[in-house]
Design an enzyme around this catalytic site. Structure first.
Site, PDB file in Angstrom:
ATOM      1  N   GLY A   1       0.831  -1.199   0.000  1.00 46.89           N
ATOM      2  CA  GLY A   1       0.000   0.000   0.000  1.00 46.89           C
ATOM      3  C   GLY A   1       0.866   1.251   0.000  1.00 46.89           C
ATOM      4  N   ASN A   2       0.396   2.284   0.695  1.00 44.34           N
ATOM      5  CA  ASN A   2       1.072   3.584   0.623  1.00 44.34           C
ATOM      6  C   ASN A   2       2.518   3.604   1.100  1.00 44.34           C
ATOM      7  OD1 ASN A   2      -0.567   5.711  -0.491  1.00 44.34           O
ATOM      8  ND2 ASN A   2      -2.082   4.999   0.988  1.00 44.34           N
ATOM      9  N   GLY A   3       2.739   3.131   2.320  1.00 46.39           N
ATOM     10  CA  GLY A   3       4.098   3.148   2.877  1.00 46.39           C
ATOM     11  C   GLY A   3       5.029   2.310   2.022  1.00 46.39           C
TER      12      GLY A   3
ATOM     13  N   THR B   1      -4.486  -3.078  -0.771  1.00 42.69           N
ATOM     14  CA  THR B   1      -4.937  -2.525   0.510  1.00 42.69           C
ATOM     15  C   THR B   1      -6.467  -2.538   0.562  1.00 42.69           C
ATOM     16  OG1 THR B   1      -5.212  -0.549   1.901  1.00 42.69           O
ATOM     17  CG2 THR B   1      -4.641  -0.131  -0.367  1.00 42.69           C
ATOM     18  N   ILE B   2      -6.964  -2.868   1.729  1.00 39.55           N
ATOM     19  CA  ILE B   2      -8.420  -2.818   1.917  1.00 39.55           C
ATOM     20  C   ILE B   2      -8.912  -1.373   1.914  1.00 39.55           C
ATOM     21  CG2 ILE B   2      -8.512  -4.989   3.203  1.00 39.55           C
ATOM     22  CD1 ILE B   2      -9.017  -3.224   5.763  1.00 39.55           C
ATOM     23  N   ASP B   3      -7.984  -0.412   2.057  1.00 39.20           N
ATOM     24  CA  ASP B   3      -8.397   0.991   2.204  1.00 39.20           C
ATOM     25  C   ASP B   3      -8.725   1.659   0.859  1.00 39.20           C
ATOM     26  OD1 ASP B   3      -7.712   0.495   4.818  1.00 39.20           O
ATOM     27  OD2 ASP B   3      -5.779   1.514   4.700  1.00 39.20           O
TER      28      ASP B   3
ATOM     29  N   GLY C   1     -10.018   1.551   7.356  1.00 37.21           N
ATOM     30  CA  GLY C   1      -9.799   2.434   6.204  1.00 37.21           C
ATOM     31  C   GLY C   1      -8.734   3.475   6.475  1.00 37.21           C
ATOM     32  N   HIS C   2      -8.168   3.435   7.697  1.00 40.43           N
ATOM     33  CA  HIS C   2      -7.128   4.368   8.109  1.00 40.43           C
ATOM     34  C   HIS C   2      -7.648   5.799   7.961  1.00 40.43           C
ATOM     35  CE1 HIS C   2      -3.255   5.205   9.548  1.00 40.43           C
ATOM     36  NE2 HIS C   2      -2.722   5.660   8.419  1.00 40.43           N
TER      37      HIS C   2
ATOM     38  N   GLU D   1     -12.955   4.483  10.982  1.00 36.91           N
ATOM     39  CA  GLU D   1     -12.058   4.576  12.145  1.00 36.91           C
ATOM     40  C   GLU D   1     -11.343   5.926  12.187  1.00 36.91           C
ATOM     41  OE1 GLU D   1      -9.002   1.573  11.947  1.00 36.91           O
ATOM     42  OE2 GLU D   1      -8.435   2.106   9.910  1.00 36.91           O
TER      43      GLU D   1
HETATM   44  O1  F6P Z   1      -4.084  -0.229   5.811  1.00 39.25           O
HETATM   45  C1  F6P Z   1      -4.856  -1.335   6.140  1.00 39.25           C
HETATM   46  C2  F6P Z   1      -5.333  -1.247   7.547  1.00 39.25           C
HETATM   47  O2  F6P Z   1      -6.107  -2.390   7.838  1.00 39.25           O
HETATM   48  C3  F6P Z   1      -6.115   0.026   7.881  1.00 39.25           C
HETATM   49  O3  F6P Z   1      -7.439  -0.027   7.446  1.00 39.25           O
HETATM   50  C4  F6P Z   1      -5.958   0.069   9.379  1.00 39.25           C
HETATM   51  O4  F6P Z   1      -6.047   1.389   9.866  1.00 39.25           O
HETATM   52  C5  F6P Z   1      -4.568  -0.467   9.586  1.00 39.25           C
HETATM   53  O5  F6P Z   1      -4.245  -1.229   8.439  1.00 39.25           O
HETATM   54  C6  F6P Z   1      -4.419  -1.339  10.802  1.00 39.25           C
HETATM   55  O6  F6P Z   1      -3.080  -1.631  10.955  1.00 39.25           O
HETATM   56  P1  F6P Z   1      -2.518  -2.765  11.893  1.00 39.25           P
HETATM   57  O7  F6P Z   1      -2.822  -4.085  11.268  1.00 39.25           O
HETATM   58  O8  F6P Z   1      -1.054  -2.493  11.934  1.00 39.25           O
HETATM   59  O9  F6P Z   1      -3.207  -2.630  13.206  1.00 39.25           O
END
Ligand code: F6P
Length: 357
Positions: A111-113, A134-136, A179-180, A231
């Site tokens: 995804g982005n990073g 990415t699910i986002d 969805g970050h 979220e």
């Molecule tokens: O980027 C995908 C995602 O599932 C986001 O929707 C969410 O905010 C984040 O990753 C959760 O990250 P982690 O699995 O590190 O808690």
């Protein structure tokens, strides 16, 4: 002979295996001699030289399998230039492993990073092809990411289940969707699940408007209200704060997440019983939906074709219903967000859905 390194980085999602299988099938079917080096647990595997050779058997039976056969981890971009605890230069280590294995190309799924680091490796001279996961669905340069549709299905299922219990008890229910910092997942699952109120980060909410909508439903005889809350949803007051002020405020934040704060404010102002459901990481889990299986396979096979042609430095994306090549430098560091005036938002409003604005 083509030597390909492959890795999955960042939060996992559905169809990562389907995408890698797509790449591998295309390469193995080409008749060229191909070796695939699977780096384990994301960039960590490339940094520390942890890999295993992948053959056709590794990709058999994985089309429907969630997660990633290579494992994943987060390697924050902001720390990538900092030496590890033993003083190792991570970027140099990745380059050395690439050259030591005489790789022709890295296939990076993320995804982005992940794309920021992939672009950095490209600028350091490595051949890179990426795939948007990415699910986002927040990746710049592509209309769609794989994982998104599967996550929409799961979040929608959660809202569907809440619907029946909300109706029985006449309660207000909040379903908090991942969805970050973007609202695609919440917007789509919210609409699919028939949510009455959808709160997304791109449209800061006014709690009084949210309450107005609940009271309007009360007056119309609806016994329950469903909110789909991202979220990353943010109130109008908080959206006005500077980054520093917001950070300061969050230091003393006592709610587990934004939904619980919204629930308390609704309960205080309306007297309604409010419950919060957080499907959390279930949204990233399980088998990919048919759309994602097909989509990830298409992207993967195109990545394979590009590697065979030596077309490097691109993300394989999807624009206007076509699979396209997007230069990595255009993708890295940018976020794709829901436009508050997007037609889907306007249409949702025509359906009577409140965004609390
Ligand atoms: O980027 C995908 C995602 O599932 C986001 O929707 C969410 O905010 C984040 O990753 C959760 O990250 P982690 O699995 O590190 O808690």
């Amino acid at each position: 002979m083509k030597r390909i390194g492959m890795l999955t980085s960042g939060g996992d999602c559905q169809a990562l295996n389907a995408a890698m299988r797509g790449v591998a099938k295309c390469l193995f079917n080409s008749g060229e001699d191909v070796e695939i080096y699977g780096f384990l647990e994301g960039y960590k595997g490339l940094i520390y030289g942890n890999f295993r050779m992948l053959t056709g058997y590794d990709f058999s039976g994985v089309l429907t399998k969630g997660g990633t056969i290579l494992g994943s981890s987060r390697t924050p971009f902001k720390l990538i230039r900092e030496p590890d605890e033993n003083g190792l230069d991570k970027v140099e280590a990745m380059k050395q492993n690439y050259y030591k294995l005489r790789l022709d190309c890295l296939v990076i799924l993320g995804g982005n990073g992940t794309h920021k680091t992939a672009n950095l490796l490209r600028s350091e001279g490595l051949n890179v092809v990426t795939l948007p996961k990415t699910i986002d669905n927040d990746l710049w340069g592509t209309d769609m990411t794989f994982g998104f549709q599967s996550a929409v299905n799961i979040a929608t299922d959660a809202i569907d289940c809440i619907h029946t219990t909300a109706a029985s008890h006449g309660r207000v229910f909040i379903v908090e969707v991942m969805g970050h910092k973007v609202g695609y997942l919440t917007l789509n699952a919210g609409m699919a699940g028939g949510a009455d109120i959808i709160l997304i980060p791109e449209i800061p909410y006014d709690i009084d408007k949210v309450i107005e909508k609940i009271e309007e439903r009360d007056r119309n005889g609806s016994k329950f209200t469903i909110l789909a809350v991202a979220e990353g949803a943010i109130s109008k007051e908080d959206a006005k704060l500077s980054k520093k002020e917001y950070k300061e405020k969050m230091k003393n934040y006592t709610f587990p997440s934004v939904s619980y704060e919204i629930a308390q404010r609704i309960q205080e102002k309306t007297g309604h019983d409010v419950r919060v459901t957080v499907p959390g990481h279930t949204q990233r889990g399980g088998s990919p939906c048919p759309y994602d299986r097909v989509f990830a396979s298409r992207l993967g096979s195109e990545a394979g074709r590009m590697i065979l042609k030596g077309e490097y430095g691109f993300m394989v994306g999807y624009k206007n219903r076509e699979i396209v090549k997007v230069p990595l430098e255009e993708v890295a560091g940018k976020l794709k967000m829901v436009a508050p005036d997007a037609s889907i938002v306007k249409e949702a409003k025509l359906l009577g859905i409140s965004f609390g604005d």
